[in-house]
Design a protein around this motif. Structure first.
Motif, PDB file in Angstrom:
ATOM      1  N   LEU A 286     -16.502  29.426   4.755  1.00 58.83           N
ATOM      2  CA  LEU A 286     -16.972  30.322   3.698  1.00 58.83           C
ATOM      3  C   LEU A 286     -16.733  29.710   2.318  1.00 58.83           C
ATOM      4  O   LEU A 286     -17.523  29.886   1.392  1.00 58.83           O
ATOM      5  CB  LEU A 286     -16.249  31.663   3.823  1.00 58.83           C
ATOM      6  CG  LEU A 286     -16.717  32.797   2.927  1.00 58.83           C
ATOM      7  CD1 LEU A 286     -18.186  33.046   3.107  1.00 58.83           C
ATOM      8  CD2 LEU A 286     -15.921  34.049   3.205  1.00 58.83           C
ATOM      9  N   LEU A 287     -15.635  28.982   2.174  1.00 64.17           N
ATOM     10  CA  LEU A 287     -15.341  28.385   0.873  1.00 64.17           C
ATOM     11  C   LEU A 287     -16.158  27.125   0.624  1.00 64.17           C
ATOM     12  O   LEU A 287     -16.565  26.850  -0.496  1.00 64.17           O
ATOM     13  CB  LEU A 287     -13.854  28.026   0.762  1.00 64.17           C
ATOM     14  CG  LEU A 287     -12.829  29.137   0.916  1.00 64.17           C
ATOM     15  CD1 LEU A 287     -11.460  28.657   0.488  1.00 64.17           C
ATOM     16  CD2 LEU A 287     -13.212  30.346   0.110  1.00 64.17           C
TER      17      LEU A 287
ATOM     18  N   PRO B 233     -21.071  27.193   0.781  1.00 63.34           N
ATOM     19  CA  PRO B 233     -21.912  27.545  -0.386  1.00 63.34           C
ATOM     20  C   PRO B 233     -21.890  26.473  -1.467  1.00 63.34           C
ATOM     21  O   PRO B 233     -22.911  26.238  -2.121  1.00 63.34           O
ATOM     22  CB  PRO B 233     -21.269  28.837  -0.904  1.00 63.34           C
ATOM     23  CG  PRO B 233     -20.553  29.405   0.237  1.00 63.34           C
ATOM     24  CD  PRO B 233     -20.094  28.258   1.062  1.00 63.34           C
ATOM     25  N   LEU B 234     -20.758  25.805  -1.630  1.00 67.04           N
ATOM     26  CA  LEU B 234     -20.661  24.798  -2.683  1.00 67.04           C
ATOM     27  C   LEU B 234     -21.394  23.512  -2.311  1.00 67.04           C
ATOM     28  O   LEU B 234     -21.594  22.643  -3.148  1.00 67.04           O
ATOM     29  CB  LEU B 234     -19.193  24.491  -2.985  1.00 67.04           C
ATOM     30  CG  LEU B 234     -18.372  25.684  -3.469  1.00 67.04           C
ATOM     31  CD1 LEU B 234     -16.928  25.278  -3.703  1.00 67.04           C
ATOM     32  CD2 LEU B 234     -18.952  26.254  -4.757  1.00 67.04           C
TER      33      LEU B 234
ATOM     34  N   ILE C 178     -24.472  23.482  -0.993  1.00 65.46           N
ATOM     35  CA  ILE C 178     -25.927  23.687  -1.000  1.00 65.46           C
ATOM     36  C   ILE C 178     -26.654  22.681  -1.898  1.00 65.46           C
ATOM     37  O   ILE C 178     -27.641  22.080  -1.467  1.00 65.46           O
ATOM     38  CB  ILE C 178     -26.255  25.137  -1.413  1.00 65.46           C
ATOM     39  CG1 ILE C 178     -25.590  26.124  -0.461  1.00 65.46           C
ATOM     40  CG2 ILE C 178     -27.757  25.363  -1.486  1.00 65.46           C
ATOM     41  CD1 ILE C 178     -26.246  26.306   0.862  1.00 65.46           C
ATOM     42  N   PRO C 179     -26.196  22.466  -3.160  1.00 66.09           N
ATOM     43  CA  PRO C 179     -26.928  21.497  -3.985  1.00 66.09           C
ATOM     44  C   PRO C 179     -27.014  20.116  -3.331  1.00 66.09           C
ATOM     45  O   PRO C 179     -28.095  19.507  -3.314  1.00 66.09           O
ATOM     46  CB  PRO C 179     -26.101  21.435  -5.273  1.00 66.09           C
ATOM     47  CG  PRO C 179     -25.382  22.716  -5.329  1.00 66.09           C
ATOM     48  CD  PRO C 179     -25.098  23.090  -3.918  1.00 66.09           C
TER      49      PRO C 179
ATOM     50  N   ILE D 236     -29.584  20.099  -0.715  1.00 66.55           N
ATOM     51  CA  ILE D 236     -30.941  20.119  -1.271  1.00 66.55           C
ATOM     52  C   ILE D 236     -31.388  18.715  -1.675  1.00 66.55           C
ATOM     53  O   ILE D 236     -32.484  18.266  -1.313  1.00 66.55           O
ATOM     54  CB  ILE D 236     -30.994  21.080  -2.472  1.00 66.55           C
ATOM     55  CG1 ILE D 236     -30.950  22.524  -1.974  1.00 66.55           C
ATOM     56  CG2 ILE D 236     -32.246  20.839  -3.309  1.00 66.55           C
ATOM     57  CD1 ILE D 236     -30.817  23.541  -3.065  1.00 66.55           C
ATOM     58  N   PHE D 237     -30.527  18.005  -2.391  1.00 66.97           N
ATOM     59  CA  PHE D 237     -30.937  16.682  -2.859  1.00 66.97           C
ATOM     60  C   PHE D 237     -30.998  15.675  -1.718  1.00 66.97           C
ATOM     61  O   PHE D 237     -31.856  14.796  -1.710  1.00 66.97           O
ATOM     62  CB  PHE D 237     -30.014  16.203  -3.979  1.00 66.97           C
ATOM     63  CG  PHE D 237     -30.202  17.000  -5.227  1.00 66.97           C
ATOM     64  CD1 PHE D 237     -31.394  16.914  -5.930  1.00 66.97           C
ATOM     65  CD2 PHE D 237     -29.224  17.863  -5.678  1.00 66.97           C
ATOM     66  CE1 PHE D 237     -31.598  17.671  -7.069  1.00 66.97           C
ATOM     67  CE2 PHE D 237     -29.416  18.620  -6.817  1.00 66.97           C
ATOM     68  CZ  PHE D 237     -30.602  18.525  -7.509  1.00 66.97           C
TER      69      PHE D 237
ATOM     70  N   ALA E 278     -34.197  16.320  -0.014  1.00 66.72           N
ATOM     71  CA  ALA E 278     -35.297  15.864  -0.860  1.00 66.72           C
ATOM     72  C   ALA E 278     -35.473  14.357  -0.724  1.00 66.72           C
ATOM     73  O   ALA E 278     -36.601  13.857  -0.589  1.00 66.72           O
ATOM     74  CB  ALA E 278     -35.026  16.239  -2.313  1.00 66.72           C
TER      75      ALA E 278
ATOM     76  N   ASP F 216     -37.023  13.711   2.674  1.00 63.41           N
ATOM     77  CA  ASP F 216     -38.440  14.064   2.700  1.00 63.41           C
ATOM     78  C   ASP F 216     -39.286  12.988   2.041  1.00 63.41           C
ATOM     79  O   ASP F 216     -40.320  12.571   2.569  1.00 63.41           O
ATOM     80  CB  ASP F 216     -38.660  15.398   1.963  1.00 63.41           C
ATOM     81  CG  ASP F 216     -38.269  16.573   2.835  1.00 63.41           C
ATOM     82  OD1 ASP F 216     -37.993  16.331   4.031  1.00 63.41           O
ATOM     83  OD2 ASP F 216     -38.225  17.704   2.325  1.00 63.41           O
TER      84      ASP F 216
ATOM     85  N   PRO G 293     -33.492  11.570  -6.218  1.00 62.95           N
ATOM     86  CA  PRO G 293     -32.600  12.572  -5.624  1.00 62.95           C
ATOM     87  C   PRO G 293     -31.294  11.965  -5.109  1.00 62.95           C
ATOM     88  O   PRO G 293     -30.240  12.592  -5.210  1.00 62.95           O
ATOM     89  CB  PRO G 293     -33.416  13.170  -4.473  1.00 62.95           C
ATOM     90  CG  PRO G 293     -34.616  12.348  -4.324  1.00 62.95           C
ATOM     91  CD  PRO G 293     -34.807  11.570  -5.566  1.00 62.95           C
TER      92      PRO G 293
ATOM     93  N   LEU H 218     -23.461  13.983  -8.276  1.00 59.66           N
ATOM     94  CA  LEU H 218     -22.693  15.167  -7.865  1.00 59.66           C
ATOM     95  C   LEU H 218     -21.370  14.751  -7.224  1.00 59.66           C
ATOM     96  O   LEU H 218     -20.327  15.342  -7.486  1.00 59.66           O
ATOM     97  CB  LEU H 218     -23.502  16.009  -6.879  1.00 59.66           C
ATOM     98  CG  LEU H 218     -24.666  16.836  -7.421  1.00 59.66           C
ATOM     99  CD1 LEU H 218     -25.365  17.566  -6.284  1.00 59.66           C
ATOM    100  CD2 LEU H 218     -24.179  17.836  -8.453  1.00 59.66           C
TER     101      LEU H 218
ATOM    102  N   PHE I 261     -19.011  13.452  -9.852  1.00 60.79           N
ATOM    103  CA  PHE I 261     -18.540  14.605 -10.624  1.00 60.79           C
ATOM    104  C   PHE I 261     -17.446  15.340  -9.842  1.00 60.79           C
ATOM    105  O   PHE I 261     -16.376  15.657 -10.380  1.00 60.79           O
ATOM    106  CB  PHE I 261     -19.731  15.521 -10.905  1.00 60.79           C
ATOM    107  CG  PHE I 261     -19.398  16.726 -11.726  1.00 60.79           C
ATOM    108  CD1 PHE I 261     -18.880  16.591 -13.005  1.00 60.79           C
ATOM    109  CD2 PHE I 261     -19.608  17.999 -11.229  1.00 60.79           C
ATOM    110  CE1 PHE I 261     -18.571  17.698 -13.771  1.00 60.79           C
ATOM    111  CE2 PHE I 261     -19.303  19.117 -11.991  1.00 60.79           C
ATOM    112  CZ  PHE I 261     -18.785  18.970 -13.257  1.00 60.79           C
TER     113      PHE I 261
ATOM    114  N   THR J 106     -12.491  17.900  -8.712  1.00 58.88           N
ATOM    115  CA  THR J 106     -11.769  18.606  -7.651  1.00 58.88           C
ATOM    116  C   THR J 106     -10.304  18.198  -7.492  1.00 58.88           C
ATOM    117  O   THR J 106      -9.502  19.064  -7.153  1.00 58.88           O
ATOM    118  CB  THR J 106     -12.489  18.476  -6.302  1.00 58.88           C
ATOM    119  OG1 THR J 106     -12.750  17.105  -6.061  1.00 58.88           O
ATOM    120  CG2 THR J 106     -13.772  19.256  -6.300  1.00 58.88           C
TER     121      THR J 106
END
Lengths: 224, 246, 221
Positions: A167-168, A171-172, A174-175, A178-179, A182, A185, A196, A203, A206, A211
């Motif tokens: 759960l922690l 969600p973090l 997801i970005p 996505i890339f 991408a 694809d 991408p 990311l 960063f 963190t």
């Protein structure tokens, strides 16, 4: 002691411990393979469809296997008291965390990334696409290790690990997902995929800078 | 730096202030919501394309805006709590979290209700809905984390750390989801691509957006006051307070 | 609540190695855990050459106090200083041995000791230390095969080669046999003579000649 030496020493200790319990480190890889096998069985063994899904399968399997491994990141050292000694050693707490992220990545993530080669024979992923996939997985696994380190540190004292962990962490991620997709694809359509991929790398870098601060805070909190 | 804040940082003072704030903001929020909703739902003209179904916007948009807003303020409060070691700030994060989660849930629910007449299905992987959904999971993560600690204080601090990490990620998630959505759907229907909302439709919306903010402040101050009481339940001032009330 | 036994100031000739005079001072410590007050407005100070014996029933907050004294636990109130420096910055001057021994069960005693002193950037001869604590011949087998007492000895090896000023020990005598206890007592004596500070809890009484300050924590409801 210089910072570099300190980090080296921490990592070599982690590797030394890993060498005494080799079987532990095989488990996430086995899990990875199992997840990969589930897809042809549930979707049917047709080659083209599987090849199309292979990058997604690789990513899902990576995230799931990392979730299996993540709770172990700090738990042993927390329980035997080594972590509190590290925090009392006067070395910057961020370095302690960074060293652990690096050794965790070497011990768990890198083997998983390498074992993604299984997708080539199992899901008929073309080899040149696998090269792209490996690049996204390499960047992504750093990100997962970083974000996972925060979650792992936050939950180090609680016994109800893995559900909350997912759960922690997820969600973090997801970005990143996505890339990564991408880039895949674009590569599948033989378009340029570097942008991408570069964002994914950005990311990860960063996360690598931000963190460790949060992880050190979380560990300190749990040691108190 | 924040010397002038010091007298307000006493728990008993903070308790009093937040209760007063609650007493004033709650009626204001309710009146605002009543006016905005009745105006929006009954008197505002119907949309020439969507008919009456657009009216759910008067609930959906404020909830969606403040679901993000609450998370941001949670992140800021969490950051202050961690950096300046302010215990009351930790409590405010706990006070805000469930309210934000409820706003998110409302935004998701109304969004999917709105989607039914517009897209013909209850759920579409629209950028806004997707990032709302992820936001809901971020909120749930804060809860779950807080619950997994026995010591409330430690749990609150852990929740602060997660809120800060989350708030850094919220814009990244939001924009990446938006980018992902355009990548996959092309220029499909998005809710706000219309040139602009006409005045008679806009006013009730603005009123509702403002009222939901005030409602959030009201609920937060009430929950905050309760949290202060719970955290200080062993302190003298709470015992005195109880004696006065009983 | 705080009973202080003054042992007089230390004389210069007692200090064998030249060490800077140090003072651990704790002021107005308050700790609340799980909504329970463990201690409130607790103040004390311990100086070079003194041993503070911390007593009290289970759950009184002895371990929490020790963890606060080394800067691991953050107190609700109060400040702790070692020679006028906040305790959080004094990591290198502190030797803390808690309930958890910081011994990795999968590594051998020798490896554990090497990592230990590597962390403090101190060069030691592991074999010599292992012989000193009576574990000769057991240096290279994983610690998990050793008995509880032997494991504890591995953890306590640090006391022999420590150059930290402040020793904070949580139940150092657990699973240690009689001869071991007397050796430890000698070590405390030596550390005191060298101008160090020892703070220890123990359910087994410490010899009276060794104890300079006693602090008794009561169980509070």
């Amino acid at each position: 002691m210089s910072y570099v030496n300190f980090v080296k020493q921490m990592i070599s200790r982690d590797l030394q411990i890993a060498a005494t319990q080799k079987h532990e480190f095989g488990l996430p890889i086995l899990f990875f393979v199992l997840v990969v096998i589930l897809f042809p069985i549930t979707l049917g063994p047709e080659g083209t469809q599987l090849a199309h899904l292979a990058p997604a399968v690789g990513w899902i399997a990576l995230i799931l296997s990392m979730l299996i491994a993540l709770p172990r990141m700090f738990v042993e050292d927390y329980e035997n008291g080594w972590l509190e000694q590290l925090f009392l050693s006067g070395q910057p707490h961020i370095l302690i965390v960074l060293a652990r992220i690096i050794s965790f990545w070497l011990l768990y993530s890198l083997p998983l990334v390498v074992s993604s080669f299984l997708l080539v024979p199992f899901l008929t992923l073309p080899l040149e696409l696998w090269f792209v996939l490996v690049q996204t997985l390499l960047c992504g696994s750093i990100l997962i290790a970083c974000i996972g380190s925060v979650a792992s540190a936050l939950l180090v004292a609680s016994r109800k690990g893995s559900g909350v962990m997912a759960l922690l962490v997820v969600p973090l991620l997801i970005p990143a997902l996505i890339f990564a997709t991408a880039a895949m694809d674009a590569a599948q359509m033989s378009l340029p995929y570097t942008s991408p991929l570069m964002i994914l790398l950005a990311l990860s870098v960063f996360a690598l800078t931000i963190t460790p601060l949060a992880t050190a805070q979380a560990l300190k909190l749990n040691l108190g | 730096m924040f010397k002038w804040l010091h007298p307000y940082a006493k728990p008993e003072k903070a308790y009093q202030i937040s209760l007063t704030l609650y007493k004033w903001t709650l009626p204001l929020a309710l009146i605002g919501l009543l006016v905005g909703s009745i105006w929006g739902l009954v008197f505002a003209p119907a949309d020439y394309q969507q008919g009456d179904s657009f009216r759910i916007m008067y609930i959906h948009v404020p909830a969606a805006i403040w679901s993000m807003g609450v998370y941001t303020s949670m992140g800021i409060a969490g950051f202050c709590a961690l950096v300046w070691q302010i215990r009351l700030m930790e409590l405010s994060v706990l006070a805000m979290a469930p309210i934000g989660a409820v706003f998110t849930a409302i935004a998701l629910f109304t969004g999917s209700l709105w989607g039914k007449p517009m897209w013909g299905t209850w759920w579409v992987w629209d950028a806004r809905l997707t990032s709302e959904l992820i936001l809901l999971f971020l909120y749930l993560g804060v809860f779950a984390l807080f619950q997994s600690f026995d010591d409330k204080r430690t749990g609150a601090k852990a929740a602060c750390i997660l809120a800060v990490i989350g708030v850094i990620n919220v814009p990244i998630i939001h924009y990446s989801v938006e980018w992902w959505n355009t990548l996959h759907q092309g220029a499909s229907i998005t809710k706000f691509d219309k040139p602009s909302i006409a005045g008679p439709m806009l006013w009730p919306l603005l009123i509702n957006i403002f009222s939901v903010l005030v409602l959030f402040i009201a609920f937060t101050s009430y929950r905050f006051a309760t949290e202060v009481l719970r955290a200080d339940s062993h302190r003298k001032w709470v015992h005195q307070l109880i004696k006065q009330k009983v | 609540m705080v009973k202080q036994i003054d042992c007089g100031s230390i004389r210069c000739q007692d200090i064998l190695t030249i060490q800077i005079y140090s003072l651990l001072s704790a002021k107005q410590l308050t700790c609340i855990r799980n909504q329970r007050v463990l201690f409130e407005n607790l103040s004390f100070s311990v100086q070079s050459g003194q041993l503070m014996y911390l007593t009290g029933p289970n759950g009184a907050g002895k371990s929490t106090l020790l963890r606060s004294l080394v800067g691991l636990h953050q107190l609700q109130q109060g400040n702790i200083e070692l020679s006028q420096e906040p305790i959080e910055d004094c990591g290198a001057d502190i030797l803390f041995i808690g309930h958890k021994a910081a011994v990795n069960e999968w590594l051998s005693a020798r490896q554990n000791i090497e990592h230990w002193f590597g962390l403090k950037d101190q060069i030691v001869d592991p074999q010599q230390l292992i012989n000193k604590v009576g574990l000769a011949g057991l240096a290279d087998i994983p610690v998990r095969f050793l008995s509880a007492g032997q494991k504890r000895r591995v953890a306590l090896v640090r006391l022999w080669a420590s150059d930290a000023k402040l020793w904070v020990l949580d139940e150092p005598f657990t699973s240690i046999d009689v001869t071991g206890v007397s050796v430890l007592n000698q070590l405390f004596e030596r550390h005191k003579k060298q101008g160090g500070i020892v703070i220890a809890t123990s359910h087994q009484a410490l010899p009276e000649s060794l104890v300079d300050v006693t602090l008794n924590l009561e169980y509070r409801f």
